[in-house]
Write a protein that holds these residues in place. Sequence first.
Motif, mmCIF file in Angstrom:
data_model
loop_
_atom_site.group_PDB
_atom_site.id
_atom_site.type_symbol
_atom_site.label_atom_id
_atom_site.label_comp_id
_atom_site.label_asym_id
_atom_site.label_seq_id
_atom_site.Cartn_x
_atom_site.Cartn_y
_atom_site.Cartn_z
ATOM 1 N N LEU A 1 -11.325 57.612 -14.589
ATOM 2 C CA LEU A 1 -12.477 57.640 -15.486
ATOM 3 C C LEU A 1 -13.036 59.050 -15.632
ATOM 4 C CD1 LEU A 1 -14.368 55.924 -17.197
ATOM 5 C CD2 LEU A 1 -15.807 55.586 -15.166
ATOM 6 N N SER A 2 -13.095 59.793 -14.518
ATOM 7 C CA SER A 2 -13.604 61.163 -14.566
ATOM 8 C C SER A 2 -12.684 62.050 -15.410
ATOM 9 C CB SER A 2 -13.727 61.722 -13.146
ATOM 10 O OG SER A 2 -14.167 63.054 -13.179
ATOM 11 N N ASN A 3 -11.391 61.948 -15.202
ATOM 12 C CA ASN A 3 -10.448 62.776 -15.971
ATOM 13 C C ASN A 3 -10.475 62.411 -17.454
ATOM 14 O OD1 ASN A 3 -9.649 64.053 -13.610
ATOM 15 N ND2 ASN A 3 -8.021 62.534 -13.212
ATOM 16 N N LEU B 1 -12.139 63.969 -23.047
ATOM 17 C CA LEU B 1 -12.821 63.695 -24.314
ATOM 18 C C LEU B 1 -14.018 64.613 -24.545
ATOM 19 C CD1 LEU B 1 -12.805 59.778 -24.399
ATOM 20 C CD2 LEU B 1 -11.313 61.352 -25.650
ATOM 21 N N GLY B 2 -14.336 65.446 -23.578
ATOM 22 C CA GLY B 2 -15.473 66.346 -23.724
ATOM 23 C C GLY B 2 -16.808 65.705 -23.424
ATOM 24 N N LEU C 1 -17.908 65.022 -20.394
ATOM 25 C CA LEU C 1 -18.413 65.597 -19.152
ATOM 26 C C LEU C 1 -17.931 67.029 -19.033
ATOM 27 C CD1 LEU C 1 -17.865 62.715 -16.537
ATOM 28 C CD2 LEU C 1 -20.031 63.441 -17.549
ATOM 29 N N ASP C 2 -18.783 67.888 -18.484
ATOM 30 C CA ASP C 2 -18.398 69.271 -18.239
ATOM 31 C C ASP C 2 -17.718 69.446 -16.884
ATOM 32 O OD1 ASP C 2 -19.511 69.962 -20.675
ATOM 33 O OD2 ASP C 2 -21.496 70.335 -19.809
ATOM 34 N N GLY C 3 -17.971 68.511 -15.974
ATOM 35 C CA GLY C 3 -17.376 68.601 -14.645
ATOM 36 C C GLY C 3 -16.968 67.225 -14.158
ATOM 37 N N PRO C 4 -16.546 67.129 -12.922
ATOM 38 C CA PRO C 4 -16.130 65.824 -12.379
ATOM 39 C C PRO C 4 -17.278 64.821 -12.377
ATOM 40 C CG PRO C 4 -15.375 67.628 -10.982
ATOM 41 C CD PRO C 4 -16.330 68.230 -11.971
ATOM 42 N N LEU C 5 -16.921 63.563 -12.489
ATOM 43 C CA LEU C 5 -17.915 62.483 -12.485
ATOM 44 C C LEU C 5 -18.525 62.370 -11.096
ATOM 45 C CD1 LEU C 5 -19.137 60.110 -14.131
ATOM 46 C CD2 LEU C 5 -17.298 58.690 -13.229
#
Length: 327
Positions: A162-164, A169-170, A172-176
């Motif tokens: 989910l984080s990746n 998709l843009g 998130l700027d960093g890991p979840l």
Amino acid sequence: MSTQPRPEQSRPQQSRPTQSRRQKSRPQKPATKFFGAAAMSFPTWAYALFFFIIPLALVVFYSFGYKPDQFTAIATDHLSFDRYPEAMSSSFVSTFFATLRISLLGTLLCLLIALPFAYWLAIKVAPARRSLALALVMVPFWTNFLVRTLGWQIMLSPDGFLSNWMQSLGLLDGPLDILYTRSAVQIGVVYNYLPLMILPLFVAIDASGKKLREASYDLGAGKVKTFMRVTLPMAMPGVVSGCLLVFIPLNGDYVTATVLGGASGSMVGQLIANQFNTAQNWAVGAAMAMILIISTLVVVGIGFALLKLGQAITARLNSVPLHDGRA
């Protein structure tokens, strides 16, 4: 000289009723009926006795005990209420209200997700395909509870799928960064308890009456009005059952909070388990469990009272006065 038989000798002898006939003609005693009914319901009351009444009675009894020394978990030679104030510590109160918030929000989210799904499943899906749709709901539910929760731990990890996907998709700027928080616990409990809301809602909507919905359409009501005035009131027993099936076990959830919550997402079930397993203080753990049970019953009672009040107000507003003054 011929001897004539006496009249009583020539009378045909009537056969006496056998003992089995007398037993059949004898009215059955109420005690026999009682023990017959008790024997028929033996699995039910035996299950309730050994898996509910006796364990609950032991928890109540231990909550009045105390911890005599560091090597003994429980002593009951002097019974008192002293463990209840000790159980109401600041950490327990804050964790209890956090648990109550997670339970109420989880029940509401399950209802909002399950209601349109159950409506679609009961009314829109063809009867020949309902079995497949129900199987898709039930097969994950039959999987081990811990395995399902561990799956969400992998899904919500900073380097998980989910984080990746959200980073690609843009979104998130960093890991979840959601694992080991109360948000992760909220997601986990909604997923784990959602089938317990879907099934009673599906049964209630399916039995709500197709003819009444068609009559509502014929009288000019639209889909929304028919749902609000016909389908939802008739499905209210399913709504109540689903909310009870989700809210009560969710209050005492232990696995989801342990796997997904960590220290910041703890629930009351973890505190109770720590008192029994780590601190070896069964009296305080039993007092915490009793406070949780009583609080859950109070919340359920308040919910029922609000439901009855809402039904009374709705019936009052929807009543049509007749010419003779009756409603």
